[in-house]
Structure formats: structure tokens, C-alpha cells
Enzyme design. Structure first.
Site, short mmCIF file in Angstrom:
data_model
loop_
_atom_site.label_atom_id
_atom_site.label_comp_id
_atom_site.label_asym_id
_atom_site.label_seq_id
_atom_site.Cartn_x
_atom_site.Cartn_y
_atom_site.Cartn_z
N GLU B 60 0.81 -1.22 0.00
CA GLU B 60 0.00 0.00 0.00
C GLU B 60 0.84 1.27 0.00
O GLU B 60 0.57 2.21 -0.74
CB GLU B 60 -0.97 0.01 1.19
CG GLU B 60 -2.17 -0.92 1.03
CD GLU B 60 -1.88 -2.36 1.44
OE1 GLU B 60 -0.74 -2.65 1.90
OE2 GLU B 60 -2.78 -3.21 1.31
N HIS B 129 -11.33 -4.48 10.47
CA HIS B 129 -11.98 -4.26 9.16
C HIS B 129 -13.28 -3.49 9.26
O HIS B 129 -14.12 -3.58 8.38
CB HIS B 129 -12.24 -5.61 8.48
CG HIS B 129 -11.04 -6.17 7.79
ND1 HIS B 129 -10.84 -6.05 6.44
CD2 HIS B 129 -9.98 -6.84 8.26
CE1 HIS B 129 -9.70 -6.63 6.11
NE2 HIS B 129 -9.15 -7.12 7.20
#
Lengths: 325, 326
Positions: B60, B129
Site C-alpha cells: 500500500e 476491518h
């Protein structure tokens, strides 16, 4: 191809400019004209000069926070660099950048960045854009030995290898990440070897010898341009001063420093080229005039106007953005 | 008007902008062959090929930084994070480089990149999440942050984001991807920084954004049954916030509730409440009420997750407190 004597004198003169500019910056720091962080490049001149002179005008270079030298070698006017160090409105970033953020779009010098290793993926982005456009420009991304311990370095090199991007990472291994010796931070101390496993061509060179650096850089630049492939060049060098102005560098010995001083990249090339005393004096005088003028320019320049405080936070969406920076 | 899903609206925005401007490319995890983890890039790889729709390795920070550099170089990257939770790994590139380069260079370089991905809770995904991370971005000068709640808004705002000269964060609602809604047939954009009044009312202003818009509209219906006429404002952009829209509404209703899915401390809702409580002070007849997720990591169990999030009932209760009806 062997470099002509004239070219070598040119390299010497650029190294001398960086050396004297940085010495003066250190002095001006002592006088309180420069504040904040200030990382001098003294001792490492052969790396910036050898590498950057292998680039074309249209190519790009990006660096970390020890980047005054890269800016100067890339052609950024010394007055604008000194003025930025002074925090003046005539500086490269109008006083918004400072020592760690010298940058010049005109010279395709993408700047100095203050987060260790954080500049590498930006260089990758320029290499990506080069291939996307098919314009065959190449990118040199400079980083220190300690930045090799950052994950983003490997992420970037992996993508550069995966997608065949013209990114050359130049590790300036000066032996210390701030005060921590390379061997105390990296299990593998031959830093170029750490990227071989990524499928990236990697090599090292004596970073105190500008001729060797230049030859290696030329080869890798040509390879990047012709084959659009990344590479790593580890330049083994040394900084003669501390990490920053606040650092007396007590973590290394006098003997070590003296040994490296004998390899001084500027003086050793001068001696090898057998520059006469008169010629050397003339070169010194020329550089001194440039550095004097940069200090005078910075001294006499105005502070940024208070009205600039909130400028340059967002560009206007005027659709007049330059096609490229 | 066509009725399409939120994810289709995203794919349409990407396709239209890629057709319009060949500098636009999409990069992220699983965006090409897989067509997006949430199928937001359906058909784009087939249409534009591997040059412009690029599967990135799971790096990322690396590919976000690539996006910053490519944007500085004059391209228009759209960087997709599979979720905004993963984007935490790239915060260095977004905060230290994307948000700062225009200032640090005094306008020599700019970063017209879009960073997008889903945020918020989505049915028992657990603590790592289920996060609402808009505050991390909304806090940073130099960034713009949009959080569209409808297919129409996500299409219009994503198109604006791609055309914007600043780095824009687009946080999509992870549970909204399948939501269907009207989208105009003709080309349109929605300006960044404009809120929308989703429901007009005179008694209390309910300010919210992203998927909390739906719970808040449900709350307004509950309130209507009790004779309270609530006005619902969808901010749509959380930086820069449409302060005028909020203050104009509060000047009319004199009461305000701020509703957000995320954590209460130092967040967007806190800043909206501060705005209304200071600049809007003279218009208030009651303290500003806040409704938010619990001040703790999200639990997995269904029953606990339900308790952790605002509902129409908890929002309506807060509105009644603001109206001194409790």
C-alpha cells in the site's frame, strides 16, 4: 569511455561548489541565519556530482533531506537555495520548504523529503509516468544507508522490477544512519546485495571517487533509458560532519574520520588531475564569489509576506495546471 | 434516470473519466483481472487494458507513493485501497507527501491524485476491518475528503475528485456497494464541499454523512410520527465541510444532532459540533447532541456489533433530547 580532462575539471569544480556552499551554510547556521534542521553534504560530493551529471536535462532526480548538493548539481541557483535555507521569499519554495525541502520543477529536481525512504516511491511514480508516456526519461532516487531498512524501499523496487520502470536507486552509504553504524542496523552490510533478490540489477562503487561514480551512473542511466529497467547503485562514502548541526558525531573515532579525510573526494581529484596552485586558487576564487553572492542574495532578500501564510495549501481548479511538473 | 448500484456508479465514473482524459489510470489490489474486490472496476481492464488498469502487489505505501509521484509528474492516478483499513499502511505517503507537496514546493508541484476505498463496519468483519478512518484524513490540511452515500453522489463526486487539482480521499460505504439508486443519464459532476438537504424540516437539524444518512432518514420518520419535523443534512464532503449549509439549517431549527458511525473523540462529528456550538451559538435553543459509534474497537459478535453502532432509534432519542421532548 574515459572522461576528458575538461569534463573531469568540470566535475571537480561542481564538487568544490557543493563543498564551499555547505561549509558556508554551516557557518551561517552558527550565525543564526539558518535554523531548524540542516544536514550538510560535506564528504559525499562525489556521489551527487558523479550521478547527476550522468543525467540529461529532461531526466528527474529526487532525494532525502541531505539534498542541498543535489539541488546545486542539478543547476538550481545557489542564491535560491541559500535564500530557502534563510527562509526568505526568494527561496526555491518561498520559505515554505527549508533545508529538507529544496526543490525546483524547472530543474526537474523533485526535492528533498524529510521522512526516511519516503521519497523512493515518488521517484517510482515518475518512472511509471515516464513509461506511461513513453518519453524515455529516467529517474535517480537518492537515499541514505538507513533508508534501506524501510519497507517502502523494497516495495518500490519490486514494482520497478515487475513493471520494468527506469528507476535508479542510489544508496549513499555514509556508514551511519544518524548515529547508528550500518552494521548495527542491517544484518547484511553490503547494502546493494539486499535488492538482488528482487530481481534488480545492483552494484556498488567507491563513492569517494567521482570518476568511478560517474562511469557507473552513466552505464546505469543508459541501461534504464534503453531497456527501461531499474537498478541500484550503492555508493560507499562518508560524511565529514555530524548527521545534523546538532550532532558532534561522538559515535565514531578520530582515526576513522582521518582515514576518510585522506580520501577526500574533492582534494583527491584535484591531486590526481595535478591542478596547479594558480589554477586551484582561481577555481576557489570563482566558487567563493558564487557562494558569497548566494549569501548576499539571501541576506538582502525579504521575508515572506504575512499574506503568504495560507497560500499554497490547495491549487485552484482553474484547469490551467501545467501538463507536467 | 437509470437505477444502478453504487458500485456500478463508481465503475461508470471511472470509465467516463478514463475516456475523457488519457492521463487517468486506476491502480490497486485486484482492480484489473479480478475487476475489484467489490467489483467497482467491472469491465475497465477489458476496455482500457493493462496500461491503465493495473493490479498492484500488496504494497500500500509503495503504490500510494507511486500515485503521488505520478500525479506530480502530470498523470491523474486513481489509487484504490481494498479497504481504508489497509490504507493506514500508506498514511505516510498521503499525509507527508500528497498533502504537503503543493505547500512545500510553493506551488511548483501538485498532487491531483484520488485515493479511494471502502470504510466503516460491514456485518461482523471484526476490529481491524470495521473502522471509520475519515478523521485521520479530514484532519490534514492539503487533503479533500468525500464520503458519498448514494449512487448519484458517488458518481458525481468521484468525477469531481479525479478532475480536482488536490489529492482527494474518497471513502465509500462498504455496505453501500449493492445499494441501488437513481443516476442521471446525462453527464454531471457534484462539486466537492457541497452538502445536500436530504429532508427538509423545521424542528431539528440532523447532520450526518455516508451510510449513516439512511439510519438518520429512518430516524426522521420515527420523529415525524411524534410530531417532530427533522431536517437531514448529508455533508457528502467532510473536508472542506459545507459550514454554510449546517449553520443555515441550524438558524432555522435552532437545534442540532450530529450523527456519525465512527468514534467520538477528536473526530469529524466533534468538529461539526464545535462549529455549531461556537459560530452557531446564538441560534441554539439546546446543546448540540451527538450520536456515534462506541468509543472502543468493534466487536465481532452480531449482537455486540449492533449495540456498537448508531441506529434510527438512538438517533431519534438524541433528537428528542435536543428538542427537550424527553
Amino acid at each position: 569511455m574515459a572522461l576528458s580532462r575538461e569534463t573531469q575539471i568540470g566535475l571537480l569544480s561542481r564538487m568544490l561548489l557543493v563543498r564551499r556552499f555547505e561549509e558556508r551554510a554551516g557557518q551561517q547556521y552558527g550565525l543564526g541565519k539558518i535554523n531548524g534542521f540542516c544536514h550538510l553534504y560535506i564528504g559525499q560530493e562525489a556521489v551527487a556530482v558523479g550521478c547527476l551529471t550522468a543525467l540529461d536535462k529532461d531526466d528527474y532526480a529526487i532525494s532525502g533531506y541531505r539534498e542541498h548538493g543535489h539541488a546545486l548539481v542539478r543547476g538550481v541557483p545557489p542564491g535560491a537555495v541559500m535564500a530557502e535555507l534563510f527562509g526568505k521569499a526568494t527561496g526555491t519554495s518561498r520559505g515554505k520548504g527549508g533545508s529538507m525541502h529544496i526543490m525546483s520543477a524547472e530543474h526537474r529536481f523533485l526535492g528533498g523529503y524529510g521522512i526516511v525512504g519516503g521519497q523512493v516511491p515518488l521517484g517510482l511514480g515518475y518512472a511509471f509516468a515516464s513509461k506511461y508516456r513513453g518519453d524515455s526519461t529516467v529517474v535517480q532516487a537518492f537515499l541514505g544507508d538507513a533508508a534501506v531498512n524501510q519497507g517502502v524501499y523494497y516495495e518500490s523496487l519490486n514494482m520497478a522490477a515487475l513493471w520494468n520502470l527506469p528507476l535508479i536507486c542510489i544508496i549513499e552509504n555514509n556508514g551511519y544512519g544518524m548515529g547508528t553504524a550500518v552494521a548495527r542496523a542491517s544484518a547484511v552490510t553490503e547494502l546493494y546485495k539486499k535488492s538482488e533478490g528482487l530481481g534488480v540489477h545492483s552494484e556498488w562503487v567507491d563513492g569517494m571517487d567521482v570518476i568511478k561514480v560517474r562511469e557507473a551512473a552513466e552505464r546505469l542511466v543508459e541501461r534504464a533509458r534503453e531497456e527501461s529497467k531499474p537498478a541500484v547503485l550503492e555508493c560507499r562514502t562518508y560524511r565529514f560532519r555530524g548527521h545534523s548541526m546538532a550532532d558532534p558525531a561522538t559515535y565514531r573515532t578520530k582515526e576513522e574520520l582521518e582515514a576518510y579525510r585522506k580520501q577526500d573526494p574533492v582534494l583527491s581529484l584535484r591531486d590526481r588531475l595535478k591542478i596547479t596552485e594558480d589554477k586551484w586558487k582561481a577555481m576557489e576564487a570563482e566558487v567563493k564569489a558564487v557562494v558569497d553572492a548566494s549569501v548576499k542574495f539571501a541576506d538582502e532578500s525579504p521575508e515572506p509576506d504575512a499574506s503568504e501564510l495560507m497560500q499554497y495549501i490547495h491549487p485552484t481548479n482553474d484547469n490551467n495546471a501545467p501538463e507536467r511538473a | 434516470m437509470a437505477v444502478i448500484a453504487y458500485r456500478e456508479a463508481i465503475a461508470q465514473a471511472l470509465r467516463e473519466e478514463m475516456e475523457r482524459d488519457d492521463r487517468v489510470f486506476l491502480m490497486g489490489e485486484e482492480v484489473a483481472l479480478y475487476q475489484g474486490a467489490f467489483k467497482c472496476s467491472q469491465g475497465l481492464y477489458e476496455r482500457f487494458g493493462e496500461k491503465r488498469v493495473i493490479d498492484a502487489p500488496i504494497s500500500e505505501a509503495g503504490f500510494a507513493g507511486l500515485g503521488v509521484g505520478a500525479a506530480m509528474a502530470g498523470l491523474r492516478p486513481v489509487i484504490e485501497f481494498m479497504t481504508m483499513n489497509f490504507a493506514v499502511l500508506a498514511l505516510d505517503q498521503v499525509i507527508n507527501n500528497a498533502a504537503k507537496i503543493y505547500s512545500m514546493s510553493a506551488g511548483q508541484f501538485r498532487c491531483p491524485a484520488v485515493f479511494r476505498g471502502p470504510g466503516g463496519a460491514a456485518h461482523q468483519l471484526g476490529a481491524q476491518h470495521s473502522q471509520c478512518l475519515e478523521a485521520q484524513y479530514a484532519h490534514i490540511p492539503g487533503l479533500k475528503v468525500v464520503m458519498p452515500a448514494t449512487p448519484r453522489d458517488v458518481k458525481g463526486l468521484l468525477k469531481s475528485a479525479i478532475r480536482d487539482e488536490s489529492p482527494v480521499i474518497c471513502i465509500e460505504g462498504e455496505t453501500l456497494y449493492g445499494l441501488k439508486g437513481d443516476v442521471p443519464d446525462n453527464e454531471y459532476i457534484i462539486p466537492i464541499g457541497e452538502a445536500e438537504v436530504k429532508r427538509e424540516g423545521k424542528d431539528v437539524t440532523l447532520v450526518t454523512w455516508s451510510k449513516m444518512v439512511y439510519a438518520t432518514l429512518d430516524a426522521a420518520e420515527l420523529l415525524a410520527k411524534e410530531g417532530i419535523d427533522a431536517e437531514v443534512i448529508d455533508l457528502r464532503t467532510v473536508r472542506p465541510v459545507d459550514k454554510a449549509a449546517i449553520l443555515t439549517s441550524v438558524a432555522k431549527t435552532n437545534r442540532c444532532v450530529v450523527i456519525e458511525e465512527g468514534w467520538p473523540w477528536a473526530g469529524v462529528g466533534a468538529s461539526v459540533a464545535a462549529l455549531v456550538s461556537t459560530t452557531g451559538f446564538d441560534d441554539l435553543d439546546a446543546p448540540v447532541e451527538r450520536v456515534h459509534g462506541i468509543d472502543g474497537p468493534m466487536p465481532y459478535a452480531k449482537s455486540l456489533e449492533h449495540l456498537a453502532l448508531p441506529t434510527a432509534e438512538t438517533i431519534a432519542a438524541a433528537a428528542k433530547r435536543a428538542c427537550y421532548r424527553e
